[in-house]
Design a protein around this motif. Structure first.
Motif, PDB file in Angstrom:
ATOM      1  N   ASN A 251       5.500  -2.503   4.148  1.00 27.72           N
ATOM      2  CA  ASN A 251       4.332  -1.840   3.566  1.00 27.72           C
ATOM      3  C   ASN A 251       3.183  -1.701   4.569  1.00 27.72           C
ATOM      4  N   HIS A 252       3.313  -2.275   5.727  1.00 30.63           N
ATOM      5  CA  HIS A 252       2.408  -2.071   6.865  1.00 30.63           C
ATOM      6  C   HIS A 252       0.938  -2.327   6.542  1.00 30.63           C
ATOM      7  N   HIS A 253       0.693  -3.349   5.757  1.00 33.81           N
ATOM      8  CA  HIS A 253      -0.689  -3.731   5.490  1.00 33.81           C
ATOM      9  C   HIS A 253      -1.287  -4.514   6.658  1.00 33.81           C
ATOM     10  N   LEU A 254      -0.436  -5.002   7.542  1.00 34.56           N
ATOM     11  CA  LEU A 254      -0.886  -5.793   8.679  1.00 34.56           C
ATOM     12  C   LEU A 254      -0.929  -4.911   9.931  1.00 34.56           C
ATOM     13  N   LYS A 255      -2.032  -4.960  10.638  1.00 33.73           N
ATOM     14  CA  LYS A 255      -2.148  -4.239  11.913  1.00 33.73           C
ATOM     15  C   LYS A 255      -1.901  -5.230  13.035  1.00 33.73           C
ATOM     16  N   PHE A 256      -1.166  -4.782  14.055  1.00 33.78           N
ATOM     17  CA  PHE A 256      -0.758  -5.663  15.141  1.00 33.78           C
ATOM     18  C   PHE A 256      -1.596  -5.452  16.387  1.00 33.78           C
ATOM     19  N   ASP A 257      -1.768  -6.555  17.124  1.00 36.78           N
ATOM     20  CA  ASP A 257      -2.470  -6.535  18.408  1.00 36.78           C
ATOM     21  C   ASP A 257      -1.475  -6.483  19.563  1.00 36.78           C
TER      22      ASP A 257
END
Length: 186
Positions: free
Chosen positions: A114-120
């Protein structure tokens, strides 16, 4: 193989001697993390970063991030034998919070997440003969799941002639023996 630094420094990482995976050598991993920590061209701080470890294998990259206080580490590995070793390595840390283990093909993970988390930080370590990862880079770029300041790290064979330079902005490339590590961003 061992964890190089952080709260789990010196802890052994189990790995398989099979031809299915080739673990990221300690010296290469150590150099990557030295660049992440001290590199002038890199604007991402491992501490408090969200990390996506694709083709996670036994987890050596992501576990190193956990040891160095990353905010969240998501491991994606499809091979059942390798995934079992990865689970053992994570269990040995006795830390369940901020770690997600995904037993899945990367394309399925990208479609269903669901891509609620953004990655660094996104780390790719595909088998050398695998060039599907280029399509995954395209998908990740389209999904917009990276923070403004982010880093893409790709581990490939030194002689690879991959065509991804139109997809990412290459910051620099480091070579270690047979390996080359590409650092870039979208």
């Amino acid at each position: 193989m061992r964890i190089i630094s952080g709260k789990y420094r010196g802890k052994k990482i189990k790995y398989s001697n099979s031809l299915i995976t080739r673990p990221l050598r300690d010296i290469v991993r150590e150099n990557i993390f030295n660049l992440l920590t001290h590199g002038k061209k890199i604007n991402v701080n491992i501490e408090k970063s969200n990390v996506l470890d694709l083709y996670a294998g036994v987890g050596s990259f992501g576990i190193e991030c956990v040891s160095r206080n990353a905010n969240k580490v998501v491991f994606v590995e499809r091979n059942q034998i390798t995934f079992s070793i990865l689970k053992e390595n994570i269990a040995s840390l006795k830390q369940k919070e901020n770690i997600s283990l995904i037993h899945s093909d990367i394309s399925f993970f990208l479609k269903r997440n669901n891509h609620h988390l953004k990655f660094d930080i996104i780390f790719f370590d595909p088998p050398y003969q695998d060039d599907d990862y280029i399509n995954y880079i395209k998908t990740l770029k389209d999904l917009d799941i990276v923070n403004k300041k982010h880093l893409i790290i790709i581990h490939r064979e030194k002689s690879a002639k991959d065509e991804f330079k139109e997809l990412i902005n290459v910051l620099f490339i480091k070579r270690y023996g047979r390996s080359q590590i590409i650092f870039g961003s979208f």
